[in-house]
Design a protein around this motif. Structure first.
Motif, PDB file in Angstrom:
ATOM      1  N   ASP A   1      -4.312  -3.890   1.823  1.00 55.97           N
ATOM      2  CA  ASP A   1      -3.701  -3.570   0.534  1.00 55.97           C
ATOM      3  C   ASP A   1      -2.212  -3.889   0.486  1.00 55.97           C
ATOM      4  O   ASP A   1      -1.478  -3.727   1.468  1.00 55.97           O
ATOM      5  N   THR A   2      -1.796  -4.308  -0.711  1.00 53.10           N
ATOM      6  CA  THR A   2      -0.379  -4.472  -1.041  1.00 53.10           C
ATOM      7  C   THR A   2      -0.011  -3.427  -2.075  1.00 53.10           C
ATOM      8  O   THR A   2      -0.648  -3.334  -3.129  1.00 53.10           O
ATOM      9  N   LEU A   3       1.003  -2.630  -1.763  1.00 54.33           N
ATOM     10  CA  LEU A   3       1.490  -1.591  -2.675  1.00 54.33           C
ATOM     11  C   LEU A   3       2.847  -1.982  -3.223  1.00 54.33           C
ATOM     12  O   LEU A   3       3.645  -2.639  -2.535  1.00 54.33           O
ATOM     13  N   ALA A   4       3.126  -1.557  -4.445  1.00 58.55           N
ATOM     14  CA  ALA A   4       4.471  -1.664  -5.004  1.00 58.55           C
ATOM     15  C   ALA A   4       5.000  -0.255  -5.235  1.00 58.55           C
ATOM     16  O   ALA A   4       4.282   0.606  -5.746  1.00 58.55           O
ATOM     17  N   VAL A   5       6.238  -0.030  -4.850  1.00 59.44           N
ATOM     18  CA  VAL A   5       6.892   1.274  -5.036  1.00 59.44           C
ATOM     19  C   VAL A   5       8.100   1.076  -5.931  1.00 59.44           C
ATOM     20  O   VAL A   5       9.042   0.357  -5.570  1.00 59.44           O
ATOM     21  N   TRP A   6       8.062   1.687  -7.116  1.00 55.08           N
ATOM     22  CA  TRP A   6       9.214   1.664  -8.008  1.00 55.08           C
ATOM     23  C   TRP A   6      10.108   2.855  -7.682  1.00 55.08           C
ATOM     24  O   TRP A   6       9.680   4.009  -7.737  1.00 55.08           O
ATOM     25  N   GLY A   7      11.357   2.566  -7.322  1.00 57.72           N
ATOM     26  CA  GLY A   7      12.323   3.613  -6.998  1.00 57.72           C
ATOM     27  C   GLY A   7      12.459   3.799  -5.509  1.00 57.72           C
ATOM     28  O   GLY A   7      11.523   4.269  -4.843  1.00 57.72           O
ATOM     29  N   CYS A   8      13.612   3.430  -4.954  1.00 55.55           N
ATOM     30  CA  CYS A   8      13.845   3.551  -3.515  1.00 55.55           C
ATOM     31  C   CYS A   8      14.826   4.675  -3.209  1.00 55.55           C
ATOM     32  O   CYS A   8      15.628   4.592  -2.273  1.00 55.55           O
ATOM     33  N   GLY A   9      14.777   5.730  -4.028  1.00 51.33           N
ATOM     34  CA  GLY A   9      15.482   6.955  -3.694  1.00 51.33           C
ATOM     35  C   GLY A   9      14.738   7.672  -2.587  1.00 51.33           C
ATOM     36  O   GLY A   9      13.831   7.108  -1.951  1.00 51.33           O
TER      37      GLY A   9
END
Length: 389
Positions: free
Chosen positions: A187-195
């Motif tokens: 799987d490839t995940l995308a994470v919005w927000g690197c706080g």
């Protein structure tokens, strides 16, 4: 005692307030040895959370030493080091028995207010408005912990405060965000927000077996930290995120998306984000859900959208047609922290992760008001602030 208190938008003060006391047999009082400013505290700072009262003590990431216990506080004893979950849960109601501690039916004394807004009330939370119980928060020298036989977890001697502190919120929240994605080996995940929560989600996604993680932000220090964790990164000010993710996934879209931003999303000068800002400024909307819209559009058919960013009210222009017609799964929650504590404590002890990696700034309660500004404005490379009363 000293505590950080709310007095209006962008007005956090360090003041002297009355010491907490035992109010119920299941209470405990802890002397706070470390607490943190959470990204969701910035929603309070920005005036986006309703039913805050002047003088309310803020903060919900807290740990410390037990200094007083009620007669029914379980096996806690004076001198124990504990981490306190931000969710206040009775342990006995319908939801707590099923492990859904953040939906506790008994811990929000103001649940009628929450029901008017949301239909049903979630659990009470520390330091997060009278909509969620009006409980005093943990950015203070001392904290009263209700249902202390259910919430706090003891910290082994071998762990520092900074290693254990984030079990209170951001580590379980980031881990839950990744767990919601039902990660498979390729799987490839995308994470919005690197706080802070996004960083924990990135680390957790790799722990749970993700093949690739693509992290989306625009703050250089956050993107650098994400790369250090093994993520590929995109700057949303420089890239068309939809087109770039499409390119990076051979035209299919990511297998799962994590929205770790929530209601106050910043974006490039896209039409929808401009409309969001106008509507919020004119009280025609409660949230700015640009990231959620983008996450939906960027997720492959029959993929998953995991939402852990804070949303407060009614969201506008959500592309449900896209979600329905393409078979997306949505997973979201306020984190039932108690459900995750034993597992994640063990992962720290096994050295799979040291959550303290996210800390960039340390200070005292007196410095807290200035650190709120620094964190909100993303100055001085600030990603996570820990305060030590």
């Amino acid at each position: 005692m000293k505590a950080l208190t709310w007095h209006g938008k962008s007005d956090i003060r360090c003041e002297s307030v009355p010491d907490p006391r035992i109010e119920h047999p299941r209470d405990a009082i802890i002397k706070v040895t470390a607490c943190a400013i959470c990204g969701s505290d910035l929603h309070i700072y920005d005036g986006a959370i309703p039913d805050m009262h002047s003088g309310d003590i803020v903060g919900h990431e807290t740990m410390g030493e037990v200094v007083e216990v009620g007669p029914d506080a379980g096996d806690l004893k004076v001198g124990d080091r504990v981490v306190v979950p931000f969710t206040i849960s009775c342990g006995q109601c319908f939801f707590c028995k099923r492990g859904y501690y953040s939906a506790c039916e008994r811990s929000n004394p103001d649940k009628e207010k929450a029901e008017k807004m949301w239909g049903y009330s979630p659990a009470g939370l520390f330091g997060y408005s009278h909509l969620l119980g009006g409980y005093s928060g943990g950015q203070a020298e001392y904290l009263r912990v209700p249902f202390a036989d259910v919430g706090p977890i003891k910290v082994p001697d071998g762990l520092s405060d900074e290693q254990a502190l984030f079990l209170s919120d951001i580590f379980p929240t980031g881990y839950m965000a990744a767990e919601f994605c039902n990660i498979q080996p390729e799987d490839t995940l995308a994470v919005w927000g690197c706080g802070p929560v996004g960083q924990m989600a990135i680390k957790s996604a790799f722990i749970l077996g993700a093949h690739r993680v693509i992290a989306i932000d625009t703050v250089p220090e956050r993107l650098a930290m994400a790369r250090a964790a093994g993520a590929e990164t995109l700057d949303f000010m420089d890239e068309d995120i939809y087109e770039k993710l499409r390119e990076m996934t051979d035209g299919r879209g990511v297998d799962a998306s994590i929205d770790a931003v929530g209601s106050e999303a910043h974006a490039a000068a896209s039409f929808d984000s401009i409309i969001d800002r106008i509507k919020v400024a004119t009280y025609m909307a409660t949230d700015r859900p640009h990231v959620l819209r983008q996450a939906i559009q960027c997720t492959r058919n029959f993929g998953t959208v995991s939402i852990v960013g804070v949303y407060g009210g009614f969201l506008d222009k959500i592309p449900m047609g896209s979600a329905v017609n393409r078979g997306l799964t949505f997973r979201m929650a306020q984190t039932p922290v108690q459900r995750y504590l034993p597992l994640l404590m063990q992962r720290i002890l096994d050295e799979e992760i040291d959550p303290s990696f996210v800390i960039t700034h340390r200070g005292t309660l007196e410095e807290g008001p200035e650190f709120y500004k620094t964190f909100r404005d993303k100055k001085d490379g600030c990603i996570k602030v820990v305060l030590k009363p």
